[in-house]
Design a protein around this motif. Structure first.
Motif, mmCIF file in Angstrom:
data_model
loop_
_atom_site.group_PDB
_atom_site.id
_atom_site.type_symbol
_atom_site.label_atom_id
_atom_site.label_comp_id
_atom_site.label_asym_id
_atom_site.label_seq_id
_atom_site.Cartn_x
_atom_site.Cartn_y
_atom_site.Cartn_z
ATOM 1 N N ALA A 13 -27.346 23.195 -22.242
ATOM 2 C CA ALA A 13 -26.004 23.446 -22.783
ATOM 3 C C ALA A 13 -25.625 22.243 -23.637
ATOM 4 O O ALA A 13 -25.580 21.120 -23.154
ATOM 5 N N SER A 14 -25.388 22.481 -24.899
ATOM 6 C CA SER A 14 -25.117 21.371 -25.822
ATOM 7 C C SER A 14 -23.968 21.700 -26.747
ATOM 8 O O SER A 14 -23.716 22.849 -27.079
ATOM 9 N N TYR A 15 -23.322 20.630 -27.184
ATOM 10 C CA TYR A 15 -22.266 20.735 -28.170
ATOM 11 C C TYR A 15 -22.514 19.663 -29.209
ATOM 12 O O TYR A 15 -22.822 18.518 -28.869
ATOM 13 N N MET A 16 -22.412 20.002 -30.448
ATOM 14 C CA MET A 16 -22.565 19.025 -31.514
ATOM 15 C C MET A 16 -21.281 19.028 -32.327
ATOM 16 O O MET A 16 -20.813 20.082 -32.748
ATOM 17 N N ARG A 17 -20.711 17.845 -32.513
ATOM 18 C CA ARG A 17 -19.457 17.759 -33.255
ATOM 19 C C ARG A 17 -19.649 18.215 -34.702
ATOM 20 O O ARG A 17 -20.727 18.075 -35.257
ATOM 21 N N PRO A 18 -18.569 18.716 -35.309
ATOM 22 C CA PRO A 18 -18.653 19.085 -36.722
ATOM 23 C C PRO A 18 -19.003 17.862 -37.558
ATOM 24 O O PRO A 18 -18.675 16.731 -37.190
ATOM 25 N N ARG A 19 -19.649 18.107 -38.684
ATOM 26 C CA ARG A 19 -20.089 16.974 -39.494
ATOM 27 C C ARG A 19 -20.036 17.263 -40.981
ATOM 28 O O ARG A 19 -20.074 18.411 -41.408
ATOM 29 N N ILE A 20 -19.931 16.177 -41.714
ATOM 30 C CA ILE A 20 -20.077 16.179 -43.163
ATOM 31 C C ILE A 20 -21.437 15.557 -43.431
ATOM 32 O O ILE A 20 -21.790 14.538 -42.834
ATOM 33 N N VAL A 21 -22.196 16.181 -44.297
ATOM 34 C CA VAL A 21 -23.506 15.661 -44.651
ATOM 35 C C VAL A 21 -23.467 15.238 -46.112
ATOM 36 O O VAL A 21 -23.024 16.002 -46.969
ATOM 37 N N ALA A 22 -23.893 14.005 -46.385
ATOM 38 C CA ALA A 22 -23.945 13.492 -47.758
ATOM 39 C C ALA A 22 -25.389 13.496 -48.235
ATOM 40 O O ALA A 22 -26.275 12.994 -47.545
ATOM 41 N N PHE A 23 -25.618 14.096 -49.394
ATOM 42 C CA PHE A 23 -26.926 14.079 -50.049
ATOM 43 C C PHE A 23 -26.840 13.117 -51.231
ATOM 44 O O PHE A 23 -26.022 13.299 -52.131
ATOM 45 N N ILE A 24 -27.706 12.096 -51.234
ATOM 46 C CA ILE A 24 -27.700 11.105 -52.309
ATOM 47 C C ILE A 24 -29.106 11.003 -52.892
ATOM 48 O O ILE A 24 -29.958 10.298 -52.352
ATOM 49 N N PRO A 25 -29.382 11.729 -53.984
ATOM 50 C CA PRO A 25 -30.677 11.556 -54.636
ATOM 51 C C PRO A 25 -30.734 10.191 -55.304
ATOM 52 O O PRO A 25 -29.765 9.764 -55.943
ATOM 53 N N ALA A 26 -31.837 9.477 -55.129
ATOM 54 C CA ALA A 26 -31.917 8.101 -55.634
ATOM 55 C C ALA A 26 -33.304 7.836 -56.198
ATOM 56 O O ALA A 26 -34.271 7.767 -55.449
ATOM 57 N N HIS A 27 -33.397 7.698 -57.504
ATOM 58 C CA HIS A 27 -34.652 7.330 -58.152
ATOM 59 C C HIS A 27 -34.540 5.889 -58.624
ATOM 60 O O HIS A 27 -33.772 5.582 -59.527
ATOM 61 N N ASN A 28 -35.282 4.999 -57.974
ATOM 62 C CA ASN A 28 -35.280 3.566 -58.303
ATOM 63 C C ASN A 28 -33.860 3.003 -58.386
ATOM 64 O O ASN A 28 -33.448 2.443 -59.394
ATOM 65 N N GLU A 29 -33.141 3.136 -57.296
ATOM 66 C CA GLU A 29 -31.742 2.694 -57.223
ATOM 67 C C GLU A 29 -31.557 1.518 -56.267
ATOM 68 O O GLU A 29 -30.516 1.371 -55.646
ATOM 69 N N GLU A 30 -32.568 0.650 -56.154
ATOM 70 C CA GLU A 30 -32.459 -0.471 -55.205
ATOM 71 C C GLU A 30 -31.284 -1.392 -55.513
ATOM 72 O O GLU A 30 -30.738 -2.013 -54.617
ATOM 73 N N LYS A 31 -30.854 -1.455 -56.768
ATOM 74 C CA LYS A 31 -29.748 -2.345 -57.135
ATOM 75 C C LYS A 31 -28.385 -1.742 -56.839
ATOM 76 O O LYS A 31 -27.403 -2.466 -56.714
ATOM 77 N N SER A 32 -28.290 -0.429 -56.729
ATOM 78 C CA SER A 32 -26.976 0.201 -56.568
ATOM 79 C C SER A 32 -26.777 0.915 -55.228
ATOM 80 O O SER A 32 -25.640 1.204 -54.863
ATOM 81 N N ILE A 33 -27.834 1.164 -54.478
ATOM 82 C CA ILE A 33 -27.703 1.990 -53.269
ATOM 83 C C ILE A 33 -26.836 1.308 -52.206
ATOM 84 O O ILE A 33 -26.093 1.978 -51.478
ATOM 85 N N ARG A 34 -26.878 -0.004 -52.125
ATOM 86 C CA ARG A 34 -26.053 -0.701 -51.122
ATOM 87 C C ARG A 34 -24.573 -0.473 -51.400
ATOM 88 O O ARG A 34 -23.800 -0.182 -50.497
ATOM 89 N N ASP A 35 -24.158 -0.608 -52.654
ATOM 90 C CA ASP A 35 -22.759 -0.403 -53.018
ATOM 91 C C ASP A 35 -22.337 1.044 -52.752
ATOM 92 O O ASP A 35 -21.234 1.297 -52.278
ATOM 93 N N CYS A 36 -23.221 1.969 -53.043
ATOM 94 C CA CYS A 36 -22.937 3.385 -52.776
ATOM 95 C C CYS A 36 -22.689 3.613 -51.284
ATOM 96 O O CYS A 36 -21.703 4.243 -50.895
ATOM 97 N N LEU A 37 -23.561 3.069 -50.455
ATOM 98 C CA LEU A 37 -23.426 3.247 -49.007
ATOM 99 C C LEU A 37 -22.257 2.442 -48.444
ATOM 100 O O LEU A 37 -21.626 2.864 -47.470
#
Length: 192
Positions: A13-37
């Motif tokens: 018996a399980s319950y999982m809270r509602p959630r928002i899922v974020a999809f972030i496609p990232a091609h060579n974004e090592e310089k900007s991904i930290r700020d995004c997150l």
């Protein structure tokens, strides 16, 4: 049991809270991904709603994956990095990778079924946020988007108002202005 789902079987018996899922496609974004997150880490979430972040490191040749994992830990986010190789569909292919991870492949010839956990997780998703790896959400953007989305049952999506930020370093701004002035002068001379 007020809006709770009970699933019986191998996970009990399980319950999982509602959630928002974020999809972030990232091609060579090592310089900007930290700020995004960092922007996602600053968000106020609706009551009893969780946020899961899927960074799709798409055909990366840099350290996007490692930087995303470090930033996820730093900002206490539930970050899962999916890695693509040989994706020729660019951003669409990256987003499809994340979608299939959650919802399965509807074009799968063998009709693979989801596990009970995957099914429970899929049913818990109430909203999907798509954003670029070189962008950052303003504080409280997620709660405002959520509230707009929840105003009526027939709303299929909402969109943020985009605002451009100027570079933090004044010297960089001045260089941009010089380039713009030179471009305008060159264009003016060409018109004569």
């Amino acid at each position: 049991m007020n809006n709770q789902r009970v699933v019986t079987g191998s996970i009990g018996a399980s319950y999982m809270r509602p959630r928002i899922v974020a999809f972030i496609p990232a091609h060579n974004e090592e310089k900007s991904i930290r700020d995004c997150l960092a922007g996602l880490g600053d968000q106020l979430l609706p009551n009893n709603v969780e946020l899961d972040v899927f960074v799709i490191a798409d055909n990366c040749t840099d350290r996007t994956k490692e930087k995303a994992e470090l930033a996820g830990d730093e900002f206490d986010l539930n970050v899962k990095v999916l890695v693509t190789e040989g994706n020729k569909q660019r951003k669409v292919g990256a987003l499809n990778t994340a979608w299939k991870k959650i919802y399965g492949d509807t074009l799968d010839l063998y009709n693979t079924t989801l596990t009970k956990y995957q099914q429970l997780y899929k049913e818990s998703i109430k909203a999907v946020l798509g954003m670029d790896a070189d962008s950052r959400l303003a504080p409280k953007a997620l709660i405002h988007l959520w509230e707009d989305l929840m105003t009526a049952r027939n709303i299929g999506g909402v969109m943020a108002k985009y605002t451009m930020r100027m570079p933090k370093k004044k010297a960089r701004y001045q260089k941009m202005m010089c380039v713009t002035k030179k471009s305008l002068q060159a264009a003016s001379m060409a018109d004569r």
